[in-house]
Design an enzyme around this catalytic site. Structure first.
Site, mmCIF file in Angstrom:
data_model
loop_
_atom_site.group_PDB
_atom_site.id
_atom_site.type_symbol
_atom_site.label_atom_id
_atom_site.label_comp_id
_atom_site.label_asym_id
_atom_site.label_seq_id
_atom_site.Cartn_x
_atom_site.Cartn_y
_atom_site.Cartn_z
ATOM 1 N N ASN A 161 -0.529 1.104 5.788
ATOM 2 C CA ASN A 161 0.391 0.414 4.977
ATOM 3 C C ASN A 161 1.080 -0.641 5.727
ATOM 4 O O ASN A 161 1.640 -0.292 6.913
ATOM 5 C CB ASN A 161 1.222 1.243 4.175
ATOM 6 C CG ASN A 161 2.645 0.398 3.599
ATOM 7 O OD1 ASN A 161 3.742 0.999 3.368
ATOM 8 N ND2 ASN A 161 2.186 -0.628 3.098
ATOM 9 N N GLY A 162 0.879 -1.801 5.324
ATOM 10 C CA GLY A 162 1.531 -2.955 6.404
ATOM 11 C C GLY A 162 0.568 -4.101 6.507
ATOM 12 O O GLY A 162 -0.567 -4.258 5.852
ATOM 13 N N CYS A 201 0.949 -1.094 0.144
ATOM 14 C CA CYS A 201 -0.048 -0.004 0.125
ATOM 15 C C CYS A 201 0.821 1.246 -0.026
ATOM 16 O O CYS A 201 2.121 1.119 0.219
ATOM 17 C CB CYS A 201 -0.893 0.145 1.218
ATOM 18 S SG CYS A 201 -2.211 -1.158 1.094
ATOM 19 N N GLY A 255 0.423 0.112 -5.211
ATOM 20 C CA GLY A 255 -0.781 -0.314 -5.224
ATOM 21 C C GLY A 255 -1.710 0.259 -6.254
ATOM 22 O O GLY A 255 -1.673 1.346 -6.337
ATOM 23 N N TYR A 286 13.256 -4.053 -4.711
ATOM 24 C CA TYR A 286 12.244 -4.104 -5.556
ATOM 25 C C TYR A 286 11.408 -3.207 -5.696
ATOM 26 O O TYR A 286 10.944 -2.554 -7.007
ATOM 27 C CB TYR A 286 11.641 -5.522 -5.489
ATOM 28 C CG TYR A 286 10.645 -5.810 -6.394
ATOM 29 C CD1 TYR A 286 10.597 -6.277 -7.800
ATOM 30 C CD2 TYR A 286 9.335 -5.706 -5.986
ATOM 31 C CE1 TYR A 286 9.684 -6.083 -8.539
ATOM 32 C CE2 TYR A 286 8.311 -5.794 -6.568
ATOM 33 C CZ TYR A 286 8.274 -6.220 -7.984
ATOM 34 O OH TYR A 286 7.242 -6.148 -8.764
#
Lengths: 447, 447, 447, 447
Positions: free
Chosen positions: B109-110, B9, B35, B248
């Site tokens: 986020n997570g 996210c 996202g 990445y």
């Protein structure tokens, strides 16, 4: 010499393959960079024509359900570019008609230069036009002729002037046509032995087709039944392939008229290194256009390539109604500078062209603000000072920075330590003979 | 250790700026790579909350009309990743509630690791959940507490386990929260002196905001009125920032916890050159992930970088209902090889990871078919053999090629002359201490 | 006598009014019952043409933004009916062309009977058709003529056969045209003294326009500058207005060729009472078509009118892909019976027509199940046994129940105590002379 | 007594039927008149919940693909009315939660009168609300209770005040609940022996279900496994069914609490004939609301019924942003007068209510302009002078014409020869005991 709205475009055709429309969709997707305003596919099962067009990207317009409705083993397709002019679905291509020959569908890349005269003449003969496209003019000429199709096409080619690469479909034939100058590219390939036609060879790669050869300037190639019939206009002018396609527009993985686009751009960079042996620390490319020239420059000069500008891979536009200042602002969104990579460095930026200069200027400003020691810009072609009448949509001459400023004025406006355009000699040495250079030198091949 | 659906996210917050929601939209656009399934923005004018969410890309969901309806000078936003699981608008964020504190909106986020236990406990206390998001659990904890907001947040942090970076909005405050391990990134910036929060610093760049500092692991930063109030949980564990973000996932132009993503990837490449001094002719990067490592490898080894794979910059997907084989096929569409660049060459491909191996395999096949003399693949991190419970959506362990094959088996399956992963020593030397390496070594920080 | 796909349609035109397109939208909305497949509006500001078309209902296709883009003080519009055939946006009307006369836009209600011959002839003269509409044939004829527009229209009228009411727009003129037989209705009105044209007078009422007169069969009315110029074809055939329009299709509040649709239907009912003096307890109308005849029957017979069938005023269709059995099922959704109103009663149902008989049958079954003592059906016109070639879309003759069964067989199939159709004598006595009765008696006026 | 935004609504439930969601869609379509703003369906397969909601009409929101995704043999659904307030998808129903009981979904018709107090109390206990619906309050109360579900519902009923008919779904049960006063209707039916619940019985007819009985005021009916369990609150107040539902809102083919809506309205008309024996020539109904009363008046008085106002059966709204004057204008679009039917006549108009009076006034004006000799209006209920707190969305009292004018003032404002409201005595004689009359007499049952 008056002209109608210009446009880039991509065209594609395929014959004798099951789910031909699906191949057309993938082919158009591969050449999406040639036009993002609208796209269309027409297909035939040998009896009826099927057609779907829409506004926007190929992947948005076509889905499995729509492609299933595009029946038959022959299909042609078209991508259309968003010019600043009116964007309407009714001008989307391919354009299909029924006439005494039966059905004809046509997709066109290029721009005719005698459109107005032809329309007036045809209107005087009783033709009613429903669109403002060049395609409709060409279809009207074909519909009126009593000759066999190949001869009718040759007659049409003797009347229209300008740039045109075409794919044409009838119930039984798939046809490739390229104007006598060869302004726009057009290639032939095969898939399982069956014919494929595309503006650029990268459209062959995506479907696993094999590149066979270019359509020659002035050539008509007709695939009908299992035969290929090819013909060429008499009294061919010198070929004048569009040079700017190769500088900027074509995909680097395409081969155009026997030349690798990647290879040409790399060579532009090597040549720039010879013409402008700057004492720099890093070579920084701008987008894809500059990347391959920058690789060539880096190799030839031994100076390190640094990708200091990072691309946002998502679509770029403003959330609010775009005006020019907003467009300038969002143009920058596409690239974001990593400041520490240029700090204290003598930076050599490689770009493929400077058109209006506004976006370039704001990027240079950011490089300066990040603390670059020197900023140089090298452009991989000569300065643009003339409009194009053959299908490339440049702004008015009044807005072309190089048409209104000396090179040193531009350098100052852009706040550069040095500015270098590739010399015309260097440019032509890389490209070879037989190119249209009108946007640089004003020599229009059709006048 | 059971877990709920994972997701990447991106989050964003801004306070005290006119048209706050428009800044949020641009910020979310800059971190769109985090996202692409859904996005949402909530704003407040100090009295009411306004909210809009939708499926798809930020630029598709928001337009001028919608942004105008998101009133007020404070806004938070969220991008959500498309996992293979169920994708529903009702799980889109930010999530807003009204409770005894007034309004609270939260974007996360997570991934929490004790979700199930917390939900059961809260349900037993009478809570009715409307979504399956972690966010709703955190909001339920805040709504139940009678303590001041900062203390309530600290209490919540003592209960939830796992990875979470949060932006929280009330009628009067904007708050940044980062979990004690610091798994996911979170940065503070300023725009005209006003606070901005974002997952990655590239979201600051797009709106012209200035990066100030990271939110520290375990830190709460509350912006209210014109004050900043900061607090930190006691008994902090060792920080374990996610290393894979840097390999990445993050944009190369972001700075994460003081490290340039570009710089780290470049160093991975230099280190690979030391570990694997292959006698190659060209270095070929795979996409953006491999590009910066390839630049580092090229510089360290002196071997020429060649961009032999060309990216199609448009969205990639199948026109028909995607199944796995179709997904593999279309994954290739993204990159097209220029065969003559690898013909007869000893090719060193640099990639950022090999997950299932299918896409990699088909690319290597193309390089072989183009006539490469040798094909080597170097990966800029160690092999992935464990799942992630902190928000990165890897496939099942059964599908991770490195979890089920020896390195030599993988080399054979991929038909390579050699295959090299960056050693864990080299990897850690570049990254430094304080990272979560669980997907490589199975050491989960929260267990 | 071969024919192309038939269609109902509604047409509208207005001149010299600000926001002409908005009036056109309201006018088309008032005659929405004449066609729900697609709708379109073309407007002109005296210089350029503007146009928008879409699939579906007028209120779905047009909004304020779209209407604002349809500039100018003259506009024409068209509603198109959904036949079972192919429904495509490219066949939506009005159709606009540019030709030597300048721009011409045309909207057509009706159906030509010599379409095929005309197309072949025009194709042989070099015309390329882009649609399968009659309109394009008429535009082609106009575009080829060198005569003044009124004369060109007269020439066109001498060539085309069948049913056509037209509104035509040029940059400077608005024109109404009605075929010599007068099959389809067309009325003239004024709004603030400015000309309005519509298929039915209810379109005048919605915008507050005043009905002036019918366009006469074979008449051309040209509004240009502030003049009206009217002309009529020579050698007029006997007028044969469509009788079925008045039975079923027109809105009851329209006046068609001097006759009130309400009044005619009421008189059908009175006449039925004379022809079928049934000893019933209640008169039950089916939908709007039967309502006014039922009111007439009730008054003439003194039997009480009971609205035992209740209409669901929302759109009716299946949620799943419609097949015929599904369509029959959902046809019933439209009307719901109140059983206690018919229980123990001798019920006289008044309907406007029985086409295939399936829907009728299922309604009668419900009345029986509710415990009606007797069930009689009276139909307000004679039995349909022939197809229509002038624009009404009946099913194949093979599916017309009255074409394949005696009246007594129908009565038995429908499980009725008695069945009565209005006699042809009674029908004509109400309607008066000058109507097309081909669908009842097979006398086609144009053969 | 403060209240939140009011709304009409329709609810539906079905259990143990394959494709339960499809039945729900048809059921909601049948009661579409109860709410056109949004609609939703939740279903369960005994394990998981499935849900889809959307803005607009049922037939627009649901299609075969969406219904196929709503798995299971139990489903509930909801139609929501467009109030003038904020219309948001997040307030659409049914609302589903997960709590310690498992899943609960709830759909509500009515309006609670102690919403604010309950929300405050629940917020103080730590509840975080995501919507502004009454439903969420009721779900919160159910989620907190530790008692068996039937007892939890009874406890909830002891806390909430006002009007509520509910359908509730769990993984294993379908439940009908009606408030102790019985304000809103709720009926039980069976389809193939399986339970169906609906606001109005016409929803049974469309799916072929059989009406069984009303849910009694204060009753809970729980269908679980193959058992029915029913319970009723103690200390029931006098029942006060909403009388206005029957006057105006319910479909005429519904039976509500044992009364035929058609029959009641017919009787209103008969009673009006007794109270107002006007010497008129024709009786003219306004829309469906007035139709059945007009039929009763016509029969009782012997005066002829004339349907002089014709309905446009398509959706009615403005093409431009609606303001009040635009809304008034488009309200007229719904009905068009046939002037010759009233010319020279003494006209008795039957309407179901006069709320603000603006639409009524413009219709009377048209009747006058058409040349009516006299115009009388009879209203089939007493004058509205009080607001409703139980779910009917009247305008502010300040805008209710009868709250601010004497009957004679209204008559003059509307330019009538006479105006008659049904007397309260006559009204109650038709309706019988046990109705809420608050909007007429100000006696609110819950105060």
């Amino acid at each position: 010499m008056k002209t109608y709205p210009k446009h880039y475009c991509g065209i594609f055709g395929i014959k004798d393959m099951p789910r031909a429309a699906e191949y057309a969709a993938y082919g158009l997707h591969a050449i999406q960079h040639r036009g993002q305003e609208s796209a269309g596919i027409a297909s035939t099962n040998g009896d009826k024509f099927f057609e779907h067009k829409g506004m926007g990207l190929v992947l948005r317009i076509f889905d499995n359900r729509i492609l299933s409705g595009l029946e038959g083993q022959t299909a042609i397709g078209h991508n259309r570019y968003a010019t600043t002019g009116k964007s309407e679905l009714k001008n989307a291509q391919p354009l299909s008609v029924q006439c005494k020959r039966g059905g004809i569908a046509l997709a066109h890349n290029g721009n005719l230069t005698n459109t107005k005269a032809l329309r007036t003449e045809l209107e005087n003969h009783g033709v009613a036009f429903q669109t403002t496209t060049d395609s409709e003019i060409m279809l009207a000429l074909l519909a009126q002729s009593d000759k066999p199709l190949d001869q009718a096409i040759l007659d049409m080619m003797s009347k229209v002037e300008g740039a045109y690469s075409l794919v044409i479909m009838t119930e039984t034939a798939l046809i490739a046509v390229r104007d006598p100058h060869g302004f726009r590219p057009l290639s032939l390939g095969t898939l399982d032995g069956n014919p494929v036609i595309a503006s650029e060879t990268c459209a062959f790669d995506i479907i696993g087709a094999r590149f066979e050869r270019e359509v020659e300037p002035g050539e008509i190639v007709i695939f009908e039944s299992n035969n290929v019939h090819t013909q060429r206009v008499a009294n061919l002018p010198q070929r004048t392939l569009c040079a700017f396609e190769k500088v900027y527009f074509d995909r680097p993985d395409s081969k155009i008229d026997g030349q690798s686009v990647y290879g040409i751009r790399f060579a532009f960079g090597e040549r720039l290194a010879k013409e402008y042996p700057i004492q720099g620390d890093i070579v920084v490319p701008i987008l894809d256009g500059g990347k391959y020239a920058a690789l060539g420059y880096a190799k030839a000069s031994g100076i390190q390539l640094v990708e200091a500008f990072v691309r946002n891979h998502y679509e770029h536009r403003s959330f609010i109604q775009p005006n020019q200042s907003e467009r300038d602002r969002t143009a920058e969104f596409k690239l974001n500078l990593i400041p520490e990579l240029v700090r204290g460095k003598r930076v050599i930026i490689i770009d493929d062209s400077i058109v209006r200069g506004t976006t370039c200027k704001s990027r240079i400003k950011k490089v300066r603000e990040a603390g670059a020691h020197e900023v140089h810009v090298l452009v991989s072609c000569p300065p643009h000072i003339h409009p194009c009448y053959y299908g490339i949509d440049f702004p008015d001459q009044s807005k072309l920075i190089a048409a209104n400023n000396t090179q040193d004025e531009i350098r100052k406006k852009l706040d550069l330590d040095s500015l270098g355009y590739l010399s015309m000699e260097g440019f032509m040495e890389v490209l070879g003979q037989g190119h249209c250079l009108a946007c640089w030198n004003g020599n229009y091949p059709t006048v």
